[in-house]
Design an enzyme around this catalytic site. Structure first.
Site, PDB file in Angstrom:
ATOM      1  N   SER A   1     -30.782  14.738  81.550  1.00 34.70           N
ATOM      2  CA  SER A   1     -29.639  15.583  81.877  1.00 34.70           C
ATOM      3  C   SER A   1     -28.684  14.863  82.820  1.00 34.70           C
ATOM      4  O   SER A   1     -29.099  14.035  83.634  1.00 34.70           O
ATOM      5  CB  SER A   1     -30.121  16.877  82.551  1.00 34.70           C
ATOM      6  OG  SER A   1     -29.042  17.623  83.068  1.00 34.70           O
TER       7      SER A   1
ATOM      8  N   TYR B   1     -34.641  19.818  89.335  1.00 36.49           N
ATOM      9  CA  TYR B   1     -34.313  19.501  87.945  1.00 36.49           C
ATOM     10  C   TYR B   1     -33.788  18.071  87.817  1.00 36.49           C
ATOM     11  O   TYR B   1     -34.211  17.303  86.948  1.00 36.49           O
ATOM     12  CB  TYR B   1     -33.280  20.508  87.465  1.00 36.49           C
ATOM     13  CG  TYR B   1     -32.887  20.437  86.016  1.00 36.49           C
ATOM     14  CD1 TYR B   1     -33.762  20.826  85.011  1.00 36.49           C
ATOM     15  CD2 TYR B   1     -31.608  20.023  85.651  1.00 36.49           C
ATOM     16  CE1 TYR B   1     -33.386  20.789  83.672  1.00 36.49           C
ATOM     17  CE2 TYR B   1     -31.213  19.985  84.319  1.00 36.49           C
ATOM     18  CZ  TYR B   1     -32.110  20.369  83.341  1.00 36.49           C
ATOM     19  OH  TYR B   1     -31.731  20.326  82.028  1.00 36.49           O
TER      20      TYR B   1
ATOM     21  N   LYS C   1     -35.407  14.945  85.766  1.00 37.55           N
ATOM     22  CA  LYS C   1     -34.664  14.355  84.649  1.00 37.55           C
ATOM     23  C   LYS C   1     -34.444  12.858  84.836  1.00 37.55           C
ATOM     24  O   LYS C   1     -34.427  12.101  83.863  1.00 37.55           O
ATOM     25  CB  LYS C   1     -33.327  15.080  84.466  1.00 37.55           C
ATOM     26  CG  LYS C   1     -33.485  16.497  83.922  1.00 37.55           C
ATOM     27  CD  LYS C   1     -34.305  16.534  82.638  1.00 37.55           C
ATOM     28  CE  LYS C   1     -34.331  17.885  81.978  1.00 37.55           C
ATOM     29  NZ  LYS C   1     -35.206  17.910  80.796  1.00 37.55           N
TER      30      LYS C   1
END
Length: 293
Positions: free
Chosen positions: A142, A155, A159
């Protein structure tokens, strides 16, 4: 693209959204698909949709965030069809909060799903792919990792972790024809609907991510360790670059003041170069200085 007839694919988190679109796309190209999702109802619906279109599919409802349950997903492929050729690590959750307010439980939960949830299925599939001397693995990264996003330290960290994961796996898989790449998608899903621009939502279709993933899963794909961004019909390669930088003679002391004076050159990205790792750039500089032959 040649079809995927005879290949067996596992897609985690494929009951809805991007994972569903990928599972359906692979099935349309002939792959037999293990549909993995924690939620039984949408998982069964995707299996039924694949079968209704004449394809083959099996369901698995185990978590990718724990080693033994994740291994059972690969076991479903092996027990059903006796092989595993394609692994798409797509499962995901969000626990967004500013870092100062984020409980460590939320940080760890996201890392377990988005990082270890890539590692565990890959670890289980790897021996079978090595033995077959064939494999296509796609992880999901991401822009929250590559460029960052407020409230997503958990997150983003996970990632970026999967990027490092495939950067190393590409070397280990090369002699066995196991290619490992990443997709960096943006699509309208339950996870993203609240954060995408409202006037653009209709164009962020999950099915617009799936063609790139299907190619990365094919025999035609010949590269490994790459990141492909896919969003709203746009596709691009993502690479790390570095500036030309400043070089001092390593045989002499370097002071803080010297570094500060050189900082404009260090930060200048007018002529970026691919950050390919290795020592070749440094070796060339040292040779130009006459420090090595």
């Amino acid at each position: 693209m040649s079809n995927l007839t005879g290949k067996v694919a596992l897609v985690s988190g494929s009951g809805r959204g991007i994972g569903r679109a990928i599972a359906l796309k692979l099935a349309r190209h002939g792959a037999r698909v293990v549909v993995n999702d924690l939620d039984k109802e949408p998982g069964e619906a995707v299996v039924a949709e694949i079968k209704a279109a004449g394809g083959e599919a099996a369901a698995n409802y185990a978590s990718v965030a724990e080693e033994k349950p994740a291994a059972s997903i690969v076991e479903t492929a092996m027990d059903t069809w006796g092989r595993i050729d394609i692994l798409v690590n797509n499962a995901g959750i969000l626990r967004d909060k500013a870092f100062v307010n984020m409980p460590m439980e939320d940080f760890e939960a996201v890392v377990r799903v988005h990082l270890l949830g890539n590692v565990y299925p890959t670890k289980a599939a790897w021996p079978f792919m090595r033995a077959a001397k064939y494999g296509r693995i796609v992880v999901t990264t991401s822009g929250s990792g590559t460029v960052g996003n407020f409230g997503q330290t958990n997150y983003g960290a996970a990632k970026m972790g999967v990027n490092g994961f495939i950067n190393c796996l590409k070397h280990e898989g090369a002699k066995y024809n196991i290619l490992c790449n990443a997709i960096s998608p943006a699509a309208r899903t339950r996870m993203t609907e609240a954060i995408l621009p409202p006037d653009m939502l209709d164009y962020f279709k999950p099915e617009l991510v799936s063609p790139a993933v299907a190619y990365l899963c094919s025999e035609e794909c010949s590269f490994s360790g790459e990141i492909i961004a896919a969003a709203a019909g746009g596709y691009s390669r993502v690479k790390y670059v570095q500036s030309e930088g400043a070089f001092f003679d390593p045989a002499e002391p370097v002071t803080v003041e010297m570094f500060a004076d050189a900082l404009p050159k260090v930060m200048d990205m007018e002529h970026p170069q691919e950050h390919a790792g290795g020592l070749s750039r440094l070796e060339n500089r040292l040779r130009a200085m006459g420090r090595i032959k």
